[in-house]
Design a protein around this motif. Structure first.
Motif, PDB file in Angstrom:
ATOM      1  N   GLU A   6       1.674  12.609  -5.285  1.00 45.91           N
ATOM      2  CA  GLU A   6       1.866  11.561  -4.533  1.00 45.91           C
ATOM      3  C   GLU A   6       2.563  10.408  -5.205  1.00 45.91           C
ATOM      4  O   GLU A   6       2.301  10.342  -6.411  1.00 45.91           O
ATOM      5  CB  GLU A   6       0.622  11.219  -3.886  1.00 45.91           C
ATOM      6  CG  GLU A   6      -0.078  12.177  -2.970  1.00 45.91           C
ATOM      7  CD  GLU A   6      -1.251  11.529  -2.313  1.00 45.91           C
ATOM      8  OE1 GLU A   6      -1.357  10.361  -1.693  1.00 45.91           O
ATOM      9  OE2 GLU A   6      -2.306  12.231  -2.218  1.00 45.91           O
ATOM     10  N   GLU A   7       3.303   9.694  -4.489  1.00 42.68           N
ATOM     11  CA  GLU A   7       3.682   8.453  -5.043  1.00 42.68           C
ATOM     12  C   GLU A   7       2.588   7.581  -5.317  1.00 42.68           C
ATOM     13  O   GLU A   7       1.725   7.440  -4.558  1.00 42.68           O
ATOM     14  CB  GLU A   7       4.723   7.609  -4.072  1.00 42.68           C
ATOM     15  CG  GLU A   7       5.962   8.706  -3.705  1.00 42.68           C
ATOM     16  CD  GLU A   7       6.923   8.647  -4.918  1.00 42.68           C
ATOM     17  OE1 GLU A   7       6.988   7.318  -5.509  1.00 42.68           O
ATOM     18  OE2 GLU A   7       7.723   9.609  -4.928  1.00 42.68           O
ATOM     19  N   THR A   9       2.539   4.505  -5.050  1.00 42.06           N
ATOM     20  CA  THR A   9       2.548   3.400  -3.993  1.00 42.06           C
ATOM     21  C   THR A   9       1.726   3.758  -2.885  1.00 42.06           C
ATOM     22  O   THR A   9       1.146   2.939  -2.184  1.00 42.06           O
ATOM     23  CB  THR A   9       3.944   2.951  -3.482  1.00 42.06           C
ATOM     24  OG1 THR A   9       4.661   4.122  -3.060  1.00 42.06           O
ATOM     25  CG2 THR A   9       4.747   2.455  -4.560  1.00 42.06           C
ATOM     26  N   SER A  10       1.372   5.053  -2.788  1.00 40.61           N
ATOM     27  CA  SER A  10       0.684   5.625  -1.646  1.00 40.61           C
ATOM     28  C   SER A  10      -0.749   5.124  -1.880  1.00 40.61           C
ATOM     29  O   SER A  10      -1.614   5.279  -0.970  1.00 40.61           O
ATOM     30  CB  SER A  10       0.525   7.169  -1.482  1.00 40.61           C
ATOM     31  OG  SER A  10       0.311   7.725  -2.733  1.00 40.61           O
ATOM     32  N   LEU A  11      -1.226   4.677  -3.200  1.00 44.54           N
ATOM     33  CA  LEU A  11      -2.509   4.019  -3.327  1.00 44.54           C
ATOM     34  C   LEU A  11      -2.703   2.790  -2.786  1.00 44.54           C
ATOM     35  O   LEU A  11      -4.033   2.481  -2.167  1.00 44.54           O
ATOM     36  CB  LEU A  11      -2.866   3.939  -4.694  1.00 44.54           C
ATOM     37  CG  LEU A  11      -3.055   5.321  -5.551  1.00 44.54           C
ATOM     38  CD1 LEU A  11      -3.092   4.857  -7.116  1.00 44.54           C
ATOM     39  CD2 LEU A  11      -4.053   5.942  -4.998  1.00 44.54           C
ATOM     40  N   ARG A  14      -5.443   1.658   0.288  1.00 42.21           N
ATOM     41  CA  ARG A  14      -6.396   2.543   0.659  1.00 42.21           C
ATOM     42  C   ARG A  14      -7.976   1.897   0.041  1.00 42.21           C
ATOM     43  O   ARG A  14      -7.915   0.880  -0.747  1.00 42.21           O
ATOM     44  CB  ARG A  14      -6.705   3.694  -0.534  1.00 42.21           C
ATOM     45  CG  ARG A  14      -5.474   4.750  -0.069  1.00 42.21           C
ATOM     46  CD  ARG A  14      -5.605   6.110  -0.658  1.00 42.21           C
ATOM     47  NE  ARG A  14      -4.378   6.819  -0.618  1.00 42.21           N
ATOM     48  CZ  ARG A  14      -4.060   8.037  -0.758  1.00 42.21           C
ATOM     49  NH1 ARG A  14      -5.086   8.499  -1.599  1.00 42.21           N
ATOM     50  NH2 ARG A  14      -2.782   8.573  -0.639  1.00 42.21           N
ATOM     51  N   ASP A  29      -2.548  -3.557  -5.275  1.00 41.83           N
ATOM     52  CA  ASP A  29      -1.463  -3.003  -6.305  1.00 41.83           C
ATOM     53  C   ASP A  29      -1.995  -2.218  -7.386  1.00 41.83           C
ATOM     54  O   ASP A  29      -3.301  -2.171  -7.402  1.00 41.83           O
ATOM     55  CB  ASP A  29      -0.855  -4.348  -6.973  1.00 41.83           C
ATOM     56  CG  ASP A  29       0.608  -4.354  -7.411  1.00 41.83           C
ATOM     57  OD1 ASP A  29       1.202  -3.046  -7.381  1.00 41.83           O
ATOM     58  OD2 ASP A  29       1.112  -5.265  -7.995  1.00 41.83           O
ATOM     59  N   ASP A  74      -8.534  10.310   0.763  1.00 46.33           N
ATOM     60  CA  ASP A  74      -8.335   9.179   1.821  1.00 46.33           C
ATOM     61  C   ASP A  74      -8.873   7.960   1.501  1.00 46.33           C
ATOM     62  O   ASP A  74      -8.375   6.793   1.952  1.00 46.33           O
ATOM     63  CB  ASP A  74      -8.935   9.713   3.121  1.00 46.33           C
ATOM     64  CG  ASP A  74      -8.231  10.775   3.647  1.00 46.33           C
ATOM     65  OD1 ASP A  74      -7.301  11.047   3.580  1.00 46.33           O
ATOM     66  OD2 ASP A  74      -8.965  11.713   4.660  1.00 46.33           O
TER      67      ASP A  74
END
Length: 103
Positions: A6-7, A9-11, A14, A29, A74
């Motif tokens: 995953e990228e 930035t996908s964090l 969340r 960030d 998730d």
């Protein structure tokens, strides 16, 4: 078969919870070490005010060391050490002080 990576930035966005299910905050960030090409921390906002009372007063968020992360899905799970911030410096582990972000 390994899933595609995953990228980073996908964090962002969340929610972060302790291992015990206590809401900690939301990832705003990430802190990176570009030389090591590694994530070193998660910048959290929308903090659990009860959890950080007295520790992040007047600040917009905190940075949680990435070494505290136990699972990413998730939601992100971190060590329950975060819950011990309110026990005071005499009982907290040396690494238990989350770094504070100023506005």
């Amino acid at each position: 078969m390994n899933p595609a990576p995953e990228e980073i930035t996908s964090l962002v966005g969340r929610e972060v919870y302790s291992n015990n299910g206590i809401f900690v905050g939301e990832i705003e960030d990430v802190r990176l070490d570009l030389d090591a090409r590694a994530v070193t921390g998660l910048a959290l906002a929308e903090l659990n005010q009860e959890l950080f009372a007295g520790h992040a007063a007047g600040n917009t968020g905190v940075i949680v060391p990435y070494r505290w992360v136990r699972a990413v899905g998730d939601v992100v799970l971190v060590n329950d050490i975060i819950e011990r911030l309110d026990t005071g410096p005499q009982e907290a582990e040396p690494e238990a002080e989350a770094e504070q972000q100023t506005p």
